[in-house]
Design an enzyme around this catalytic site. Structure first.
Site, short mmCIF file in Angstrom:
data_model
loop_
_atom_site.label_atom_id
_atom_site.label_comp_id
_atom_site.label_asym_id
_atom_site.label_seq_id
_atom_site.Cartn_x
_atom_site.Cartn_y
_atom_site.Cartn_z
N ILE A 105 15.94 49.08 42.78
CA ILE A 105 16.39 48.25 43.78
C ILE A 105 16.20 46.81 43.59
CG2 ILE A 105 14.54 49.63 45.52
CD1 ILE A 105 12.34 47.16 45.15
N PRO A 112 18.69 44.84 35.00
CA PRO A 112 18.83 46.10 34.97
C PRO A 112 17.41 46.73 34.62
CG PRO A 112 18.83 44.64 32.67
CD PRO A 112 18.78 43.78 33.81
N ASP A 113 17.87 48.50 35.30
CA ASP A 113 16.22 49.03 35.25
C ASP A 113 16.04 49.35 33.84
OD1 ASP A 113 18.31 51.39 34.11
OD2 ASP A 113 17.99 52.45 35.88
N PHE A 114 15.33 50.14 33.65
CA PHE A 114 14.96 51.06 31.78
C PHE A 114 15.43 51.50 31.42
CE2 PHE A 114 11.17 48.00 34.03
CZ PHE A 114 11.51 46.66 33.38
N ARG A 115 15.72 52.56 31.78
CA ARG A 115 15.53 54.16 31.41
C ARG A 115 17.36 54.15 31.63
NH1 ARG A 115 10.65 53.82 32.54
NH2 ARG A 115 9.21 54.28 31.01
N ASN A 187 8.08 46.88 39.92
CA ASN A 187 8.67 45.70 39.64
C ASN A 187 7.55 44.84 39.17
OD1 ASN A 187 10.32 47.37 39.72
ND2 ASN A 187 11.28 47.33 41.62
N ILE A 188 8.27 43.93 38.07
CA ILE A 188 7.35 42.56 37.79
C ILE A 188 8.26 41.67 37.80
CG2 ILE A 188 5.94 43.65 35.99
CD1 ILE A 188 8.43 42.86 33.41
N ASP A 189 9.69 41.91 39.20
CA ASP A 189 10.14 40.47 39.15
C ASP A 189 9.96 39.70 40.62
OD1 ASP A 189 10.94 42.51 41.48
OD2 ASP A 189 12.64 43.58 39.69
N HIS A 206 2.52 47.45 38.06
CA HIS A 206 2.32 46.58 36.94
C HIS A 206 2.31 45.12 37.16
CE1 HIS A 206 4.83 51.04 36.46
NE2 HIS A 206 3.13 51.33 36.43
N SER A 283 12.64 56.41 37.80
CA SER A 283 12.40 57.63 37.37
C SER A 283 11.26 58.38 37.36
CB SER A 283 12.84 57.63 36.17
OG SER A 283 11.96 56.59 35.40
P1 OAD Z 1 13.46 53.57 35.58
O1 OAD Z 1 14.29 52.71 34.78
O2 OAD Z 1 12.57 53.92 34.51
O3 OAD Z 1 14.33 53.83 36.43
C1 OAD Z 1 15.21 53.66 37.54
C2 OAD Z 1 16.07 54.96 38.02
O4 OAD Z 1 16.68 53.80 39.10
C3 OAD Z 1 16.50 56.02 37.51
O5 OAD Z 1 17.01 57.41 38.14
C4 OAD Z 1 17.59 55.13 37.80
O6 OAD Z 1 18.49 56.71 37.86
C5 OAD Z 1 17.86 54.27 39.31
N1 OAD Z 1 19.35 53.41 40.04
C6 OAD Z 1 19.27 52.62 39.19
N2 OAD Z 1 19.87 51.81 39.47
C7 OAD Z 1 19.64 52.45 40.70
C8 OAD Z 1 20.17 52.22 42.26
N3 OAD Z 1 21.14 50.83 42.02
N4 OAD Z 1 20.21 52.33 43.19
C9 OAD Z 1 19.89 53.36 42.89
N5 OAD Z 1 18.83 54.27 41.81
C10 OAD Z 1 19.33 53.88 41.14
O7 OAD Z 1 12.81 52.35 36.90
P2 OAD Z 1 11.11 52.91 36.93
O8 OAD Z 1 11.06 54.15 37.11
O9 OAD Z 1 10.85 51.46 37.52
O10 OAD Z 1 6.99 49.01 32.65
O11 OAD Z 1 10.58 52.19 35.23
C11 OAD Z 1 8.76 52.68 35.62
C12 OAD Z 1 8.11 51.58 34.50
O12 OAD Z 1 8.63 51.43 32.94
C13 OAD Z 1 8.86 49.86 34.40
O13 OAD Z 1 7.69 49.19 35.76
C14 OAD Z 1 8.48 49.57 33.55
C15 OAD Z 1 9.01 50.63 32.27
O14 OAD Z 1 8.26 50.48 31.52
C16 OAD Z 1 6.97 47.46 32.58
O15 OAD Z 1 7.80 46.79 33.01
C17 OAD Z 1 5.46 46.96 32.66
#
Ligand code: OAD
Length: 373
Positions: A105, A112-115, A187-189, A206, A283
């Site tokens: 989100i 950036p996201d993480f994975r 999210n931590i933002d 988190h 994810s």
């Molecule tokens: P991830 O990076 O694991 O997953 C993000 C998901 O969002 C993936 O499935 C992407 O395909 C999807 N995505 C990316 N951009 C998008 C967009 N604009 N619209 C829709 N979907 C999108 O992130 P989290 O699941 O949040 O811990 O990760 C969980 C935790 O892992 C985080 O809280 C973090 C990390 O280790 C800490 O920060 C301590």
């Protein structure tokens, strides 16, 4: 918080003495593919819940005990898409919507996201020489080598450079409409509160950068001191350590740490009341957060807005990506009776859902007002 070495499996927190969940699940053959088969659930998942020590309750306490009584032959949604969800919200007069949010989100805000392969944070940490990407958020690694985290924190520390997205304003809109029970975010933002969501409506599962603690003494440290240390060019963490008698860490939850009490408390209280679950931009591989999707009643519709299918039901006992998904995962297959899917960007999904609800102007107005602040 627990997550796998590869971002896929799960590792229990440090209080667990038994074999790690990652050891149980990292045995290969990972599969998230949905299955048409019914699952008889139970055994291993219950074992894991006990092992990890989650206070998320057993099946009977949270509505999942209705399993055998639920008539899944009648769809709860007129269609398994945003139109079906909008129609359900109007028809059922929803008033207890829960949002589960992840890094996706905030991607359009420039975080950036993480994975996500290539663009995710975990693919961009080569310069830190980590044993594996998630080490940057692991307590064991941080204790020995806090420098990588302090350097990365310069990018993660919230500030004016990041603005809430349409998805954040949509969560605020649900609140304005009086139907948001809670937003649980990983999210931590802090962009949810920056968008105007009241703090009591948010569970920062988190943690975040609002506060900090000396991990050796347990004493709180003013966050502005920590902010100065993060942005100092001169090993700011060392000066903090000297001043406070131990390593100082912002109160974001590292792997191996327990989640905030509020997470468990409100998960217990909120999920039995939930009449619609919206999962966005995650994810669903980090526990215990991911297992929340199985905390709603079997009669509660769920909507996933994400770029990819995640958290899908799987019959397989060994090697599925997240404990809890085996039985309670999304069923986007022919056994579906309540799970809607929007595959795409969170902002687009939220805008389209708002349109279907006739709330488009309200959403735009919130975003315009927010950006003007
Ligand atoms: P991830 O990076 O694991 O997953 C993000 C998901 O969002 C993936 O499935 C992407 O395909 C999807 N995505 C990316 N951009 C998008 C967009 N604009 N619209 C829709 N979907 C999108 O992130 P989290 O699941 O949040 O811990 O990760 C969980 C935790 O892992 C985080 O809280 C973090 C990390 O280790 C800490 O920060 C301590």
């Amino acid at each position: 918080m627990t997550a796998g070495k590869d971002g896929g499996g799960e590792v229990p927190d440090k209080t667990a003495k038994a074999p790690t969940v990652a050891e149980l699940f990292d045995s290969g053959n990972e599969s998230e593919s949905p299955s048409d088969d019914d699952d008889d659930g139970g055994g291993l998942e219950d074992f894991i819940r006990g092992l990890v020590g989650l206070k998320l309750g057993s099946r009977g306490e949270d509505g999942q005990g209705e399993d055998d009584l639920v008539d899944t032959s009648q769809p709860l949604l007129s269609s398994f898409d945003l139109v079906g969800v909008a129609e359900y919200i109007r028809r059922e007069k929803c008033e207890n919507v829960i949002v589960l949010a992840g890094a996706g989100i905030s991607v359009s805000a420039g975080i950036p996201d993480f994975r996500s392969p290539g663009s995710g944070l975990y693919s961009k940490l080569q310069q830190y020489g980590l044993p594996h990407p998630e080490a940057i958020f692991e307590m064991g690694f941080f204790r020995n080598n806090p420098e990588p985290f302090y350097t990365l924190a310069q990018e993660l520390f919230p500030g004016d450079r990041y603005q809430p997205t349409t998805a954040h304003y949509f969560i605020k809109l649900l609140h304005e409409k009086g139907i948001l029970l809670r937003c649980f975010t990983q999210n931590i933002d802090s962009l949810e509160t920056q968008a105007g969501l009241p703090r009591e409506k948010l569970v920062a599962a988190h943690g975040n950068f609002d506060s900090a603690t000396c991990i050796d003494t347990g004493k709180k440290v003013p966050i502005d001191e920590v902010e100065r240390a993060i942005f100092s060019d001169d090993f700011g963490w060392k000066q903090l350590k000297h001043k406070h008698g131990g390593l100082v860490k912002p109160d974001i939850v590292f792997f191996g740490e327990q989640l905030p009490h509020q997470f468990f408390k409100l998960a217990e209280e909120d999920f039995p009341k939930c009449d619609l679950l919206i999962v966005m931009g995650t994810s669903l591989v980090v526990q215990p957060f991911a297992s929340l999707i199985g905390r709603v009643s079997q009669m509660t519709p769920r909507l996933l807005i994400n770029r990819e299918k995640v958290g899908t039901y799987s019959k397989r006992r060994v090697g599925y990506s997240s404990p809890g998904m085996a039985q309670y995962g999304f069923r986007f297959d022919k056994s579906n009776y309540r799970d809607a899917l929007f595959l795409g960007d969170c902002d687009d999904g939220c805008a389209a859902l708002s349109r279907s609800l006739g709330w488009e102007e309200d959403l735009n107005a919130l975003a315009v007002a927010g950006r003007a602040r």
